[in-house]
Structures are given as C-alpha cells and as structure tokens.
Design a protein around this motif. Structure first.
Motif, mmCIF file in Angstrom:
data_model
loop_
_atom_site.group_PDB
_atom_site.id
_atom_site.type_symbol
_atom_site.label_atom_id
_atom_site.label_comp_id
_atom_site.label_asym_id
_atom_site.label_seq_id
_atom_site.Cartn_x
_atom_site.Cartn_y
_atom_site.Cartn_z
ATOM 1 N N TYR A 181 21.220 -26.292 18.060
ATOM 2 C CA TYR A 181 20.054 -25.478 18.362
ATOM 3 C C TYR A 181 18.765 -26.075 17.816
ATOM 4 O O TYR A 181 17.720 -25.446 17.881
ATOM 5 C CB TYR A 181 20.240 -24.058 17.819
ATOM 6 N N TYR A 182 18.813 -27.293 17.241
ATOM 7 C CA TYR A 182 17.600 -27.880 16.684
ATOM 8 C C TYR A 182 16.544 -28.055 17.778
ATOM 9 O O TYR A 182 16.840 -28.518 18.879
ATOM 10 C CB TYR A 182 17.895 -29.235 16.042
ATOM 11 N N GLY A 183 15.299 -27.709 17.471
ATOM 12 C CA GLY A 183 14.209 -27.849 18.418
ATOM 13 C C GLY A 183 14.054 -26.660 19.340
ATOM 14 O O GLY A 183 13.094 -26.595 20.116
ATOM 15 N N LYS A 184 14.964 -25.717 19.280
ATOM 16 C CA LYS A 184 14.886 -24.530 20.128
ATOM 17 C C LYS A 184 14.290 -23.371 19.336
ATOM 18 O O LYS A 184 14.208 -23.407 18.121
ATOM 19 C CB LYS A 184 16.277 -24.157 20.666
ATOM 20 N N SER A 185 13.881 -22.343 20.032
ATOM 21 C CA SER A 185 13.308 -21.169 19.379
ATOM 22 C C SER A 185 14.081 -19.934 19.824
ATOM 23 O O SER A 185 14.795 -19.949 20.833
ATOM 24 C CB SER A 185 11.823 -21.006 19.747
ATOM 25 N N THR A 186 13.937 -18.878 19.059
ATOM 26 C CA THR A 186 14.613 -17.640 19.388
ATOM 27 C C THR A 186 13.750 -16.466 18.958
ATOM 28 O O THR A 186 12.725 -16.649 18.277
ATOM 29 C CB THR A 186 15.992 -17.561 18.701
#
Length: 224
Positions: free
Chosen positions: A35-40
């Motif tokens: 999930y690195y570089g992703k947002s939530t």
C-alpha cells in the motif's frame, strides 16, 4: 503487472528507489508494503470525534466508559486518553455487513453494573503507533511494541483486567509463552518401521514412547 514485479524486487515503480530508502514521517524505514504511496480515508473518524466531544461535555467528576467492538488489532493512542474505562469485545470476522458483531449489549451492561467480573484477554497485540505496524514482520508472531496506557498497562497478547487488576490466571500461564519463531524441524531419530496388519496403533505408541516427552509438542501419544 510491471509494478508488482518491481515491488517484489524491492523497487518502487514511481522513482526506482528501494522500499527501505523511503521513510515515514518519524524517519523509520518502511518495509515492502503493497500500500506504499496510496492514500485512504478513515471511515470511523467520526467515532473518535464523538468520544472527544462527549468527554468535553461531561462534568469533571464523570467517567467515560468506552465500548470497542473490533475485528482486528487497533492503535489506541488517539482515543484511550479520553476514556476512563475501555471494554473491548472481539467481533471475529465482521465482514462487509458487520455480521460478526454479535456480542449482546447486555453483556457489557452486566460488567458495567458489577454483576459480572470482566475476564477477557487480548488475543492480539495492540501496536503503539503506525511506525510499529510498518516495522513488524508479517510472518513473525508477537514482534510489535505494544501500546501502554496512562495507568501503565501494556496492551500485549493475553493482557486483561478484572476487579483485582491485571489477570494472571492459568490461561495466561498457558498461552503467554515465547512464540515459535523457528520451524520445529529437528530430526530426533530415523529408523525404518515395519507395521504388521492390525498393529498400527500399538506400534505407533511404542515409537512415541522412545522420543523424549518434552519433544512431543503436537503429538498426543496417549490418544493413538
């Protein structure tokens, strides 16, 4: 697919750096997380806001009892300072429909009123922060630094409180042991065994008794 290959090699598809070359805000090296570089977006942020707002409106001598229904480990650092008491129930596999939240409300009420003494134990470690989550090894059990609350209680595996304080019963003595971090693959003995028809159970019992009892972790010879 190309990104997945780069990730498997420890490289980031965006800039070519290895995952370890990236860092969190506190400077702790990141592991290879998909999930690195992703947002939530935290969908339960309103729950935290409700607790904070409720605490602010309570009289100074009032106590806030927080009931938490969880289906995975969580970080308590943002919400624990606002609670005087935390009752935690494990929902199991909640699923998208929330069907796992099956703890009756009156179960909590009986504890709050003093009718029933709390006896539950944490079956997972509760990490102290997200840096701890990032640093943990996913295939190594109980390797996290756990959250410690304002009263000095550390939310570790098998932690729980009753009316007398920290629970230290037979369950804790049985289960809170050093986790297995190495495979149990030591070869104790190797000898061909010829089992006659109708002699399977008796011969297996004989073989088990030849092995030191303390080495029989997963085998109960008496039940053969």
């Amino acid at each position: 697919m190309e990104d997945a290959v780069l990730a498997a090699k420890g490289e980031d598809a965006a800039d070519g750096k290895t995952w370890a070359e990236h860092g969190t805000e506190s400077g702790v090296a990141m592991e290879n997380r998909s999930y690195y570089g992703k947002s939530t977006h935290a969908t339960n942020e309103s729950d935290l806001d409700l607790v904070i707002d409720t605490k602010a409106k309570l009289p100074a001598d009032a106590k806030l009892i927080l009931i938490v229904d969880a289906d995975h480990p969580m970080i308590f650092s943002e919400i624990e300072p606002y609670a005087d008491v935390i009752l935690m129930g494990w929902a199991g596999d909640a699923g998208p429909s929330g069907s796992g939240f099956n703890i009756p409300a009156d179960s909590y009420a009986r504890i709050i009123t003093g009718e029933v003494e709390p006896s539950g134990l944490l079956q997972f470690q509760m990490p102290k922060d997200m840096d701890t989550v990032e640093a943990q090894l996913e295939d190594v059990p109980r390797d996290m630094d756990c959250y410690t609350d304002a009263d000095g209680n550390t939310y570790d595996f098998c932690f729980g409180l009753n009316w007398k304080g920290v629970i230290d019963d037979e369950r804790v003595k049985t289960y809170k042991v050093a986790p297995l971090t190495k495979p149990e693959d030591k070869l104790l003995a190797l000898k061909p065994l010829h089992v006659a028809p109708g002699r399977l159970t008796a011969d297996l019992q004989m073989v088990c008794y030849l092995v030191e009892k303390r080495s029989l972790i997963y085998i109960n010879c008496q039940s053969l």
